[in-house]
Motif scaffolding. Structure first.
Motif, mmCIF file in Angstrom:
data_model
loop_
_atom_site.group_PDB
_atom_site.id
_atom_site.type_symbol
_atom_site.label_atom_id
_atom_site.label_comp_id
_atom_site.label_asym_id
_atom_site.label_seq_id
_atom_site.Cartn_x
_atom_site.Cartn_y
_atom_site.Cartn_z
ATOM 1 N N GLY A 42 -19.379 1.317 -7.663
ATOM 2 C CA GLY A 42 -20.770 1.705 -7.585
ATOM 3 C C GLY A 42 -21.539 1.531 -8.887
ATOM 4 N N ILE A 43 -20.833 1.132 -9.947
ATOM 5 C CA ILE A 43 -21.481 0.925 -11.247
ATOM 6 C C ILE A 43 -21.604 -0.570 -11.517
ATOM 7 C CG2 ILE A 43 -21.279 1.301 -13.735
ATOM 8 C CD1 ILE A 43 -19.636 3.823 -13.063
ATOM 9 N N ILE A 44 -22.800 -1.010 -11.868
ATOM 10 C CA ILE A 44 -23.035 -2.427 -12.148
ATOM 11 C C ILE A 44 -22.703 -2.712 -13.607
ATOM 12 C CG2 ILE A 44 -24.765 -4.263 -12.238
ATOM 13 C CD1 ILE A 44 -26.293 -2.793 -10.025
ATOM 14 N N ASP A 45 -21.774 -3.623 -13.822
ATOM 15 C CA ASP A 45 -21.371 -4.005 -15.170
ATOM 16 C C ASP A 45 -22.080 -5.316 -15.525
ATOM 17 O OD1 ASP A 45 -20.131 -4.783 -17.520
ATOM 18 O OD2 ASP A 45 -18.168 -3.987 -16.924
ATOM 19 N N TYR A 46 -23.273 -5.176 -16.102
ATOM 20 C CA TYR A 46 -24.072 -6.362 -16.427
ATOM 21 C C TYR A 46 -23.407 -7.228 -17.497
ATOM 22 C CZ TYR A 46 -27.824 -4.114 -13.787
ATOM 23 O OH TYR A 46 -28.567 -3.528 -12.787
ATOM 24 N N ASN A 47 -22.723 -6.592 -18.440
ATOM 25 C CA ASN A 47 -22.050 -7.354 -19.493
ATOM 26 C C ASN A 47 -20.938 -8.222 -18.927
ATOM 27 O OD1 ASN A 47 -23.610 -6.387 -21.616
ATOM 28 N ND2 ASN A 47 -22.281 -4.600 -21.942
ATOM 29 N N LEU A 48 -20.148 -7.663 -18.007
ATOM 30 C CA LEU A 48 -19.063 -8.434 -17.404
ATOM 31 C C LEU A 48 -19.609 -9.587 -16.570
ATOM 32 C CD1 LEU A 48 -16.036 -8.791 -16.984
ATOM 33 C CD2 LEU A 48 -16.203 -7.240 -15.001
ATOM 34 N N ALA A 49 -20.714 -9.341 -15.857
ATOM 35 C CA ALA A 49 -21.333 -10.411 -15.067
ATOM 36 C C ALA A 49 -21.757 -11.557 -15.976
ATOM 37 C CB ALA A 49 -22.532 -9.872 -14.285
ATOM 38 N N GLU A 50 -22.362 -11.209 -17.123
ATOM 39 C CA GLU A 50 -22.781 -12.212 -18.105
ATOM 40 C C GLU A 50 -21.577 -12.985 -18.643
ATOM 41 O OE1 GLU A 50 -25.373 -14.309 -20.640
ATOM 42 O OE2 GLU A 50 -25.947 -12.827 -19.133
ATOM 43 N N PHE A 98 -22.813 -15.024 -8.880
ATOM 44 C CA PHE A 98 -23.316 -16.238 -8.236
ATOM 45 C C PHE A 98 -24.829 -16.387 -8.439
ATOM 46 C CE2 PHE A 98 -19.771 -16.456 -4.739
ATOM 47 C CZ PHE A 98 -18.822 -16.628 -5.742
ATOM 48 N N ARG A 99 -25.541 -15.275 -8.256
ATOM 49 C CA ARG A 99 -27.008 -15.311 -8.408
ATOM 50 C C ARG A 99 -27.408 -15.612 -9.852
ATOM 51 N NH1 ARG A 99 -27.885 -9.761 -5.035
ATOM 52 N NH2 ARG A 99 -27.773 -10.615 -2.916
ATOM 53 N N GLN A 100 -26.718 -14.955 -10.771
ATOM 54 C CA GLN A 100 -27.026 -15.145 -12.188
ATOM 55 C C GLN A 100 -26.707 -16.580 -12.612
ATOM 56 O OE1 GLN A 100 -26.065 -11.558 -14.235
ATOM 57 N NE2 GLN A 100 -26.025 -12.541 -16.245
ATOM 58 N N TYR A 129 -29.336 -19.319 -14.304
ATOM 59 C CA TYR A 129 -29.092 -19.966 -15.587
ATOM 60 C C TYR A 129 -28.987 -21.490 -15.466
ATOM 61 C CZ TYR A 129 -28.092 -15.482 -17.878
ATOM 62 O OH TYR A 129 -28.182 -14.226 -18.418
ATOM 63 N N MET A 130 -28.291 -21.944 -14.413
ATOM 64 C CA MET A 130 -27.975 -23.374 -14.298
ATOM 65 C C MET A 130 -28.992 -24.156 -13.475
ATOM 66 S SD MET A 130 -25.304 -23.526 -16.144
ATOM 67 C CE MET A 130 -24.715 -25.168 -15.762
ATOM 68 N N GLY A 131 -29.780 -23.439 -12.662
ATOM 69 C CA GLY A 131 -30.771 -24.122 -11.832
ATOM 70 C C GLY A 131 -30.202 -24.683 -10.548
ATOM 71 N N HIS A 132 -28.948 -24.391 -10.263
ATOM 72 C CA HIS A 132 -28.339 -24.818 -8.989
ATOM 73 C C HIS A 132 -27.215 -23.848 -8.631
ATOM 74 C CE1 HIS A 132 -24.739 -26.309 -11.076
ATOM 75 N NE2 HIS A 132 -25.552 -26.881 -11.945
ATOM 76 N N GLU A 133 -26.807 -23.875 -7.376
ATOM 77 C CA GLU A 133 -25.764 -22.953 -6.924
ATOM 78 C C GLU A 133 -24.419 -23.291 -7.563
ATOM 79 O OE1 GLU A 133 -25.693 -22.949 -2.648
ATOM 80 O OE2 GLU A 133 -27.208 -21.358 -2.551
ATOM 81 N N LEU A 134 -23.616 -22.278 -7.702
ATOM 82 C CA LEU A 134 -22.289 -22.435 -8.283
ATOM 83 C C LEU A 134 -21.441 -23.426 -7.479
ATOM 84 C CD1 LEU A 134 -20.041 -19.758 -9.769
ATOM 85 C CD2 LEU A 134 -19.196 -20.899 -7.733
ATOM 86 N N GLU A 135 -21.655 -23.478 -6.159
ATOM 87 C CA GLU A 135 -20.879 -24.386 -5.315
ATOM 88 C C GLU A 135 -21.054 -25.851 -5.727
ATOM 89 O OE1 GLU A 135 -21.335 -20.731 -2.663
ATOM 90 O OE2 GLU A 135 -22.437 -21.724 -4.281
#
Length: 344
Positions: free
Chosen positions: A192-200, A234-236, A240-246
């Motif tokens: 339930g806690i968002i870890d923004y640093n880990l996502a980055e 995936f969203r982040q 950053y990249m301008g296209h999907e991770l896929e």
């Protein structure tokens, strides 16, 4: 019963339910499955119904389907045990003798414990290299940690080999790495806690991870992070990249990309993933009954309502109508009963 006047919403509901002894039932009531616990359940009545359906003149398939598709997995197990105690006969074997074809296989799947059914499907997939990627990925990536643990224990018991050994010998490349990692059941749970640093950090790690030597980074992040976190990654990544991770997966992994793409689709939207699989199964010249049966049964008590919604949204036709049009024979009534209703 006194209720504090200041309480509203969920807290009031919980207090009322706790007085009624029902506080622990709310999760079951809130399921997005199509099949719920049958409230008027009588194991003795169900045993008698099934006994008459099998032993009467001509097998009463509609009664068999009606009973088994209107009881939860747990209730079906109670029926099976009670049938054995009262008749000294195995219900599963009795129904197998009475039925045939796709309906027989569907009834067998309904009566088996979920872990045994999953273990058998996983074994079948690993023995058939053509379906290992799709079925093994489906089971290992969508079951809860306790479900997965039980499935792997049954696998070892029934087939006298660890599932991991079969994965090592039957698969290769990044598919093998992903399946082995998923089979360890080490995915983090959502707290339930968002870890923004880990996502980055994960976005940057995936961005830098180029070439075969860095596939371990992709495997670790895809199989150990919780889905809620991965959706943010995936969203982040796309921002950053301008296209999907896929797109990056396809460019970097080429012929080995499919396994990662399949896992990414599970993570992004599990109900949509299953809706796609059901649609493909229905589009084949002969419907793939094994896929239809496995998904409808395994998801009937968890998220089949969500799968139906995604199916209708993407394909413009309800899953119920699609099953009606494609599925023939006795099996149709069982699959429609699990699907439950038309989506307008």
């Amino acid at each position: 019963m006194s209720v504090t006047s200041g309480k509203t919403g969920p807290s009031l509901t919980r207090e009322i339910l706790s007085h009624l002894g029902l506080a622990n039932k709310t999760a079951a009531w809130g399921t997005l499955g199509t099949l719920r616990t049958f409230l008027s359940f009588s194991v003795d009545k169900d045993v008698q119904k099934l006994l008459r359906a099998i032993a009467g003149q001509g097998v009463d398939r509609s009664t068999i389907v009606d009973v088994l598709t209107n009881r939860s997995r747990e209730q079906r197990q109670l029926i099976s045990r009670a049938f054995q105690e009262r008749t000294q006969q195995d219900l599963l074997q009795s129904l197998q003798a009475a039925l045939s074809g796709h309906l027989e296989r569907t009834v067998v799947a309904l009566l088996q414990p979920a872990a045994r059914f999953d273990a058998q499907e996983l074994r079948r997939a690993l023995q058939d290299s053509g379906s290992a990627e799709y079925v093994a990925m489906e089971i290992l990536a969508t079951r809860t940690p306790p479900q997965l643990q039980e499935c792997l224990a049954v696998y070892k018991h029934d087939f006298q080999v660890e599932a991991e050994e079969d994965i090592k010998s039957k698969t290769s490349g990044i598919l093998r790495d992903l399946l082995l990692a998923l089979a360890k059941g080490a995915r983090e749970s959502y707290c339930g806690i968002i870890d923004y640093n880990l996502a980055e950090q994960d976005v940057q790690a995936l961005e830098r991870a180029e070439g075969p030597s860095t596939k371990g980074t992709w495997v670790l992040i895809f199989t150990q992070r919780n889905p809620e976190h991965l959706v943010r990654v995936f969203r982040q990544y796309q921002r950053y990249m301008g296209h999907e991770l896929e797109k990056t997966v396809r460019n970097r992994f080429h012929g080995n990309a499919q396994a990662l793409l399949s896992l990414a689709s599970v993570i992004r939207n599990t109900p949509l993933y299953f809706a796609d699989k059901l649609h493909r199964a229905l589009q084949e010249t002969e419907p793939n009954y094994q896929v239809l049966m496995r998904i409808l049964i395994s998801r009937s008590e968890t998220d089949l309502l969500s799968i139906r919604a995604e199916f209708k949204k993407k394909f413009g036709k309800s899953l119920y109508s699609s099953l009606q049009d494609a599925v023939k024979g006795d099996c149709q009534s069982a699959l429609l009963a699990l699907c439950r209703a038309e989506d307008i």
